[in-house]
Every structure is written in structure tokens, then in C-alpha cells.
Motif scaffolding. Structure first.
Motif, short mmCIF file in Angstrom:
data_model
loop_
_atom_site.label_atom_id
_atom_site.label_comp_id
_atom_site.label_asym_id
_atom_site.label_seq_id
_atom_site.Cartn_x
_atom_site.Cartn_y
_atom_site.Cartn_z
N ARG A 87 0.87 -1.19 0.00
CA ARG A 87 0.00 0.00 0.00
C ARG A 87 0.90 1.22 0.00
O ARG A 87 2.06 1.14 0.38
CB ARG A 87 -0.98 0.01 1.17
CG ARG A 87 -0.40 -0.05 2.53
CD ARG A 87 -1.44 0.02 3.68
NE ARG A 87 -2.67 -0.66 3.48
CZ ARG A 87 -2.94 -1.93 3.79
NH1 ARG A 87 -1.99 -2.66 4.34
NH2 ARG A 87 -4.12 -2.46 3.59
N PRO A 88 0.36 2.36 -0.43
CA PRO A 88 1.20 3.55 -0.51
C PRO A 88 1.61 4.10 0.85
O PRO A 88 0.93 3.90 1.85
CB PRO A 88 0.32 4.56 -1.26
CG PRO A 88 -1.07 4.05 -1.16
CD PRO A 88 -1.00 2.57 -0.92
N VAL A 89 2.73 4.79 0.82
CA VAL A 89 3.24 5.52 1.98
C VAL A 89 3.17 7.00 1.60
O VAL A 89 3.49 7.38 0.47
CB VAL A 89 4.70 5.10 2.30
CG1 VAL A 89 5.32 5.99 3.36
CG2 VAL A 89 4.74 3.64 2.71
N PHE A 90 2.75 7.82 2.55
CA PHE A 90 2.60 9.25 2.31
C PHE A 90 3.53 10.05 3.21
O PHE A 90 3.92 9.57 4.28
CB PHE A 90 1.14 9.69 2.59
CG PHE A 90 0.15 9.03 1.68
CD1 PHE A 90 -0.17 9.61 0.46
CD2 PHE A 90 -0.45 7.84 2.03
CE1 PHE A 90 -1.08 9.01 -0.39
CE2 PHE A 90 -1.37 7.22 1.19
CZ PHE A 90 -1.68 7.81 -0.03
N THR A 91 3.85 11.27 2.78
CA THR A 91 4.63 12.14 3.66
C THR A 91 3.86 12.30 4.96
O THR A 91 2.63 12.37 4.97
CB THR A 91 4.88 13.51 2.98
OG1 THR A 91 3.65 14.05 2.52
CG2 THR A 91 5.86 13.38 1.82
#
Length: 125
Positions: A74-78
Motif C-alpha cells: 500500500r502507498p506511503v505518504f509524507t
């Protein structure tokens, strides 16, 4: 620290906008999702930037990687804090005095959701 089978090495990192900007410059990965903030002002962190977490073990223990695999879940965000757990699966001395190593890893975000898993193998110099 001498490694042994079963050891788990953990560490965490919170990714920020500057991390993404620097990695964009170095890697050339200029996907629009890395350059344009979402409605919450966050950028998507490059997958390979996230993958630098388990490679930290290599740097800490002088591992010359021979094989690495990553499964991006799954994506990682700032703003996300990612905890990485690396488990030593195999560690043995070779005939030339080096050590062969194989490890698996799981990275989870601050909500304890898996974002990345995989493994690596190599030799310790």
C-alpha cells in the motif's frame, strides 16, 4: 553486534516532503503523485525510498547485497511513520571467512498496516 538466526532488528522513520524531493532529484522518479500533493497536502513516497528502510540493516552490518525482493502492499505518504522489522533467517560463516546472510522484513505504517515486505541475501564483508 554479531547477528544470529532469529534476531529481529527494528527501526522507524517518518518520511517528509524534503525526503521525497531529494529522492525525486536523485532517482528521476517524477511521477505526478510524487510532485503534486493530495487534498490533505501529502505526497506519495516513492516505493524505492520506502525500500531504503530494510537496506539500513545492510549498511549497519556491511552487507554486500546479492539479491533483494520487495512487495509493495500500500502507498506511503509524507507524514507517515514506518516501522521496519528485519528478521535474520540464515547467518553462516563461509569458507573465505565472510558470512552469508538471508533476511526477511515487514514494514508497517503508524496504523499498523503492512506497506512493504520482502527479503534480501548477501555476504558480510
Amino acid at each position: 553486534m554479531t547477528l544470529k538466526v532469529g534476531d529481529i532488528i527494528s527501526f522507524e522513520r517518518t518520511f517528509n516532503r524534503k525526503d521525497v524531493e531529494l529522492f525525486t532529484e536523485i532517482s528521476g522518479d517524477e511521477g505526478i503523485h510524487h510532485l503534486t500533493p493530495d487534498e490533505q497536502g501529502k505526497l506519495v513516497v516513492q516505493g524505492l525510498l520506502t525500500a531504503t528502510l530494510p537496506t539500513k540493516v545492510g549498511g549497519d552490518h556491511n552487507v554486500l547485497a546479492r539479491e533483494m525482493n520487495f512487495e509493495f502492499l500500500r502507498p506511503v505518504f509524507t507524514g507517515d511513520t514506518i516501522m521496519c522489522e528485519v528478521k535474520i533467517e540464515n547467518y553462516e560463516r563461509t569458507e573465505n571467512g565472510r558470512a552469508a546472510i538471508r533476511a526477511s522484513f515487514i514494514c508497517r505504517n503508524q496504523k499498523e498496516k503492512e506497506v512493504l515486505r520482502g527479503g534480501f541475501s548477501g555476504v558480510i564483508l
